[in-house]
Write an enzyme that holds these catalytic residues in place. Structure first.
Site, mmCIF file in Angstrom:
data_model
loop_
_atom_site.group_PDB
_atom_site.id
_atom_site.type_symbol
_atom_site.label_atom_id
_atom_site.label_comp_id
_atom_site.label_asym_id
_atom_site.label_seq_id
_atom_site.Cartn_x
_atom_site.Cartn_y
_atom_site.Cartn_z
ATOM 1 N N ASP A 177 0.833 -1.200 0.000
ATOM 2 C CA ASP A 177 0.000 0.000 0.000
ATOM 3 C C ASP A 177 0.870 1.253 0.000
ATOM 4 O O ASP A 177 2.032 1.221 0.425
ATOM 5 C CB ASP A 177 -0.902 0.024 1.237
ATOM 6 N N ARG A 178 0.294 2.360 -0.406
ATOM 7 C CA ARG A 178 1.014 3.630 -0.503
ATOM 8 C C ARG A 178 1.726 3.981 0.807
ATOM 9 O O ARG A 178 2.883 4.399 0.808
ATOM 10 C CB ARG A 178 0.049 4.757 -0.881
#
Length: 239
Positions: free
Chosen positions: A62-63
């Protein structure tokens, strides 16, 4: 903070002819999305190094998740890595700060997961009896002031699995604005989830194990709470 090519190259933890393991920073998305901003795609030419082709992702983070991210450096290696991830032969250990105090010292979460929406563009997930089987091993490393330092191992690799599983157990991850609510955001302005250690099978070689150092935000938070990183020295290979 805007990242430069040099910044990212300095975060390479391991590289050989077949794969590259990067210590991904928080805030860098691995693919382009509606939020815009820098993505890993922007830096693939720099990460090619002396390889014959652009490296390609073998999995995703994820970011806001930090730590070990694996890229394949040639088609054969990328195929083998993809199979290893799909078959569950890659062992990933994450560290996280959770809002809550599990009663047990260790355990296994088995909760099926499905998308919240039928819109294929949505990545938000939910616990759903009709969803895909999902399994997470966990171990409590320390607790203090209503917070817990956890080691997490996803046995399956569902989208947002660790975040949804921990939230469903009543201990959402600090800084998780999607699944943690006000409680999680009060603990930290950013997600404290770190892909700390990865163990990759390799053809005709010993498995490769790579460890990403704790990011500054997590290390500072743990130090303020008095959590001792020496607990990691005795962390078992399988939780």
């Amino acid at each position: 903070m805007r990242m430069t090519s040099r910044d990212l190259i300095d975060r390479i933890l391991f590289s050989d002819a077949d794969c590259l393991v990067l210590d991904k920073p928080s805030g860098l998305a691995v693919h382009r999305g509606p939020k815009g901003g820098q993505t890993l795609d922007d830096f693939l030419p720099d990460l090619q190094l002396d390889g014959p082709i652009l490296p390609q992702l073998a999995h995703r983070l994820d970011r806001e998740t930090t730590g070990c991210l694996v890229l394949g450096r040639n088609p054969a290696a990328l195929r083998q890595l993809g199979q290893a991830f799909a078959q569950g032969r890659v062992r990933k250990t994450y560290l996280a700060l959770a809002c809550g105090m599990p009663a047990e010292t260790a355990g296994v979460i088995e909760l099926p997961l499905a998308r919240r929406s039928h819109d294929r563009r949505s990545w938000w997930m939910k616990v759903d009896p009709a969803g895909q089987p999902s399994e997470t091993r966990w171990r409590r490393l320390a607790t203090r002031d209503g917070l817990s330092w956890l080691a997490l191992q996803p046995v399956t690799g569902r989208t947002h699995q660790l975040r949804v599983h921990c939230a469903a157990m009543g201990w959402p991850l600090a800084g998780d604005r999607v699944y943690g609510g006000d409680r999680a955001m009060a603990a930290s302005p950013t997600l404290l989830l770190h892909a700390w250690r990865i163990r990759l099978p390799r053809p005709r070689q010993e498995p490769l194990e790579v460890i990403a150092p704790l990011p500054a935000a997590m290390a500072t938070f743990l130090a303020a709470l008095g959590f001792d990183q020496s607990a990691l020295e005795t962390l078992p290979d399988i939780l």
